[in-house]
Scaffold this motif. Structure first.
Motif, PDB file in Angstrom:
ATOM      1  N   THR A   1       7.691 -45.746   7.825  1.00  0.00           N
ATOM      2  CA  THR A   1       8.717 -45.191   6.949  1.00  0.00           C
ATOM      3  C   THR A   1       8.714 -45.870   5.586  1.00  0.00           C
ATOM      4  O   THR A   1       8.802 -45.205   4.542  1.00  0.00           O
ATOM      5  N   VAL A   2       8.605 -47.198   5.576  1.00  0.00           N
ATOM      6  CA  VAL A   2       8.622 -47.944   4.316  1.00  0.00           C
ATOM      7  C   VAL A   2       7.394 -47.618   3.474  1.00  0.00           C
ATOM      8  O   VAL A   2       7.496 -47.377   2.259  1.00  0.00           O
ATOM      9  N   VAL A   3       6.214 -47.595   4.112  1.00  0.00           N
ATOM     10  CA  VAL A   3       4.985 -47.269   3.386  1.00  0.00           C
ATOM     11  C   VAL A   3       5.049 -45.835   2.855  1.00  0.00           C
ATOM     12  O   VAL A   3       4.644 -45.555   1.720  1.00  0.00           O
ATOM     13  N   GLY A   4       5.563 -44.914   3.677  1.00  0.00           N
ATOM     14  CA  GLY A   4       5.708 -43.534   3.231  1.00  0.00           C
ATOM     15  C   GLY A   4       6.640 -43.414   2.047  1.00  0.00           C
ATOM     16  O   GLY A   4       6.382 -42.646   1.108  1.00  0.00           O
ATOM     17  N   LEU A   5       7.730 -44.187   2.075  1.00  0.00           N
ATOM     18  CA  LEU A   5       8.668 -44.166   0.958  1.00  0.00           C
ATOM     19  C   LEU A   5       8.025 -44.712  -0.306  1.00  0.00           C
ATOM     20  O   LEU A   5       8.203 -44.156  -1.399  1.00  0.00           O
ATOM     21  N   ALA A   6       7.249 -45.788  -0.172  1.00  0.00           N
ATOM     22  CA  ALA A   6       6.565 -46.361  -1.326  1.00  0.00           C
ATOM     23  C   ALA A   6       5.566 -45.365  -1.907  1.00  0.00           C
ATOM     24  O   ALA A   6       5.453 -45.207  -3.135  1.00  0.00           O
ATOM     25  N   ALA A   7       4.834 -44.660  -1.033  1.00  0.00           N
ATOM     26  CA  ALA A   7       3.880 -43.653  -1.501  1.00  0.00           C
ATOM     27  C   ALA A   7       4.605 -42.503  -2.195  1.00  0.00           C
ATOM     28  O   ALA A   7       4.125 -41.967  -3.205  1.00  0.00           O
ATOM     29  N   THR A   8       5.765 -42.121  -1.654  1.00  0.00           N
ATOM     30  CA  THR A   8       6.547 -41.042  -2.272  1.00  0.00           C
ATOM     31  C   THR A   8       7.007 -41.429  -3.672  1.00  0.00           C
ATOM     32  O   THR A   8       6.890 -40.636  -4.624  1.00  0.00           O
ATOM     33  N   LEU A   9       7.522 -42.637  -3.815  1.00  0.00           N
ATOM     34  CA  LEU A   9       7.996 -43.098  -5.118  1.00  0.00           C
ATOM     35  C   LEU A   9       6.844 -43.230  -6.116  1.00  0.00           C
ATOM     36  O   LEU A   9       6.951 -42.817  -7.271  1.00  0.00           O
ATOM     37  N   GLY A  10       5.735 -43.828  -5.654  1.00  0.00           N
ATOM     38  CA  GLY A  10       4.584 -43.980  -6.540  1.00  0.00           C
ATOM     39  C   GLY A  10       3.995 -42.644  -6.938  1.00  0.00           C
ATOM     40  O   GLY A  10       3.627 -42.429  -8.108  1.00  0.00           O
TER      41      GLY A  10
ATOM     42  N   LEU B   1      -5.005 -37.702 -12.290  1.00  0.00           N
ATOM     43  CA  LEU B   1      -3.935 -38.630 -11.905  1.00  0.00           C
ATOM     44  C   LEU B   1      -2.719 -37.867 -11.391  1.00  0.00           C
ATOM     45  O   LEU B   1      -2.052 -38.307 -10.459  1.00  0.00           O
ATOM     46  N   GLY B   2      -2.445 -36.718 -12.006  1.00  0.00           N
ATOM     47  CA  GLY B   2      -1.334 -35.906 -11.519  1.00  0.00           C
ATOM     48  C   GLY B   2      -1.571 -35.412 -10.102  1.00  0.00           C
ATOM     49  O   GLY B   2      -0.659 -35.402  -9.273  1.00  0.00           O
ATOM     50  N   LEU B   3      -2.820 -35.009  -9.812  1.00  0.00           N
ATOM     51  CA  LEU B   3      -3.153 -34.559  -8.457  1.00  0.00           C
ATOM     52  C   LEU B   3      -3.065 -35.705  -7.460  1.00  0.00           C
ATOM     53  O   LEU B   3      -2.618 -35.517  -6.319  1.00  0.00           O
ATOM     54  N   VAL B   4      -3.486 -36.892  -7.874  1.00  0.00           N
ATOM     55  CA  VAL B   4      -3.349 -38.067  -7.002  1.00  0.00           C
ATOM     56  C   VAL B   4      -1.878 -38.315  -6.688  1.00  0.00           C
ATOM     57  O   VAL B   4      -1.500 -38.592  -5.540  1.00  0.00           O
ATOM     58  N   GLY B   5      -1.047 -38.207  -7.713  1.00  0.00           N
ATOM     59  CA  GLY B   5       0.387 -38.372  -7.497  1.00  0.00           C
ATOM     60  C   GLY B   5       0.946 -37.326  -6.560  1.00  0.00           C
ATOM     61  O   GLY B   5       1.780 -37.633  -5.697  1.00  0.00           O
ATOM     62  N   LEU B   6       0.477 -36.084  -6.688  1.00  0.00           N
ATOM     63  CA  LEU B   6       0.936 -35.001  -5.820  1.00  0.00           C
ATOM     64  C   LEU B   6       0.537 -35.259  -4.373  1.00  0.00           C
ATOM     65  O   LEU B   6       1.337 -35.054  -3.449  1.00  0.00           O
ATOM     66  N   VAL B   7      -0.705 -35.726  -4.151  1.00  0.00           N
ATOM     67  CA  VAL B   7      -1.158 -36.034  -2.796  1.00  0.00           C
ATOM     68  C   VAL B   7      -0.336 -37.175  -2.200  1.00  0.00           C
ATOM     69  O   VAL B   7       0.104 -37.111  -1.043  1.00  0.00           O
ATOM     70  N   LEU B   8      -0.127 -38.242  -2.977  1.00  0.00           N
ATOM     71  CA  LEU B   8       0.679 -39.366  -2.501  1.00  0.00           C
ATOM     72  C   LEU B   8       2.094 -38.914  -2.169  1.00  0.00           C
ATOM     73  O   LEU B   8       2.673 -39.320  -1.155  1.00  0.00           O
ATOM     74  N   LEU B   9       2.650 -38.063  -3.026  1.00  0.00           N
ATOM     75  CA  LEU B   9       4.011 -37.569  -2.829  1.00  0.00           C
ATOM     76  C   LEU B   9       4.118 -36.774  -1.535  1.00  0.00           C
ATOM     77  O   LEU B   9       5.038 -36.982  -0.725  1.00  0.00           O
ATOM     78  N   THR B  10       3.169 -35.878  -1.305  1.00  0.00           N
ATOM     79  CA  THR B  10       3.206 -35.017  -0.115  1.00  0.00           C
ATOM     80  C   THR B  10       2.995 -35.817   1.165  1.00  0.00           C
ATOM     81  O   THR B  10       3.760 -35.694   2.126  1.00  0.00           O
ATOM     82  N   LEU B  11       1.935 -36.649   1.180  1.00  0.00           N
ATOM     83  CA  LEU B  11       1.647 -37.437   2.377  1.00  0.00           C
ATOM     84  C   LEU B  11       2.740 -38.476   2.635  1.00  0.00           C
ATOM     85  O   LEU B  11       3.128 -38.712   3.780  1.00  0.00           O
TER      86      LEU B  11
END
Length: 319
Positions: free
Chosen positions: A178-187, A9-19
């Motif tokens: 931009t909005v989707v990217g921001l949501a992915a960054t926060l999640g 789950l941490g790696l998933v979060g890292l991928v979401l954060l980066t992308l």
């Protein structure tokens, strides 16, 4: 929940954060271009802040959740990583040449910003400190915009051209990106913080150790990827400017976010060893750049050796 699942789950979060952070930068840059925003604003503000977004979001999220060690540890660790490990790895592969006045202007500004943040981290970040850092952030952004200003008819700065080279689509497409990217960054930040804290407790290490090792490396990935691409194109100014700018934004804006998120409470003072290592790394990078406006392979080895020496010091700070 098993440790393997927590790591996953941490790696998933890292991928979401980066992308997510990457799409925020791309979308905001192209949207600004469509709206005819000055290129210098796109380069310094949108892209400069965008590549540092993971640090802000992760540290802010951690501070709100009362994980002060992780919040400050991420910022301190990222500041050390950027100017030692990232710059050193890239320069070992191929020497980094700087043709602009970055060593004269941005490098000392970076060292000063890191020192100010370090001073507040040593005494404990309060809401008032967050306000002061926010004011300094605005002033620094204005100064960077002025230093980066180009004349009419000059080509776009390389960092702008790299992100807007493809023709922007309709404004609503870039706004949605931009909005989707921001949501992915926060999640992604939420997943990364939650699972990093879980791992810290299971491995019986402190939040700050996880912060300035695993989490700091993860949030520094955008800077690493940008640096590699810049070096492949022979853009030493873009590479160094991105890393120095990231440290400036991490220290001032990241520190402001943590201080403001603390509210009426006080973020406990950070370890003297870690803060000293952060300031030492910033000054070392400044001196190497000032010495010859380049980072040669021997100098890159010095930066890598500095990180190797600092890492055990940081880990030993675990209570």
């Amino acid at each position: 929940m098993s440790t393997l699942l927590v790591v996953g789950l941490g790696l998933v979060g890292l991928v979401l954060l980066t992308l997510g952070a990457d799409q925020v930068v791309v979308g905001a840059s192209r949207l600004a271009t469509l709206l005819r925003v000055a290129p210098v604003i796109v380069g310094v503000v949108v892209i400069g802040l965008g590549t540092s977004a993971p640090e802000f979001v992760v540290s802010g999220t951690a501070a709100v959740r009362d994980n002060a060690g992780l919040a400050l540890g991420n910022l301190v660790g990222s500041n050390i990583l950027n100017v030692t490990l990232v710059l050193g790895v890239v320069a070992v592969v191929s020497p980094v040449m700087v043709r602009s006045s970055v060593p004269v202007r941005e490098a000392p500004l970076m060292a000063a910003a890191v020192a100010v943040f370090g001073a507040f981290a040593l005494v404990g970040l309060k809401f008032a400190a967050g306000v002061l850092l926010a004011v300094l952030s605005v002033g620094t952004l204005a100064l960077l915009v002025r230093l980066s200003r180009v004349q009419d008819g000059d080509p776009l700065p390389d960092e702008v051209a790299a992100f807007v080279s493809q023709r922007p689509r309709r404004w609503w497409v870039e706004a949605l990106r931009t909005v989707v990217g921001l949501a992915a960054t926060l999640g992604g930040a939420q997943l990364l913080v939650d699972n990093a804290v879980t791992l810290a407790h299971r491995w019986h290490v402190s939040d700050q150790v996880i912060g300035y090792t695993l989490v700091a490396f993860g949030t520094s990935l955008p800077e690493l990827m940008t640096s590699v691409q810049a070096q492949r194109r022979g853009e030493g100014d873009l590479l160094v400017g991105n890393l120095l700018g990231s440290n400036i934004f991490n220290s001032l804006i990241g520190g402001a976010v943590v201080g403001l998120a603390a509210g009426s409470s006080t973020i406990a003072p950070f370890g003297f060893a870690a803060v000293t290592a952060m300031v030492f790394a910033a000054v070392l990078a400044w001196l190497l750049l000032w010495r010859g406006s380049r980072i040669t392979r021997p100098e890159a080895c010095v930066l890598l050796a500095a990180y190797v020496c600092v890492l055990p010091l940081l880990i030993s700070a675990n209570p």
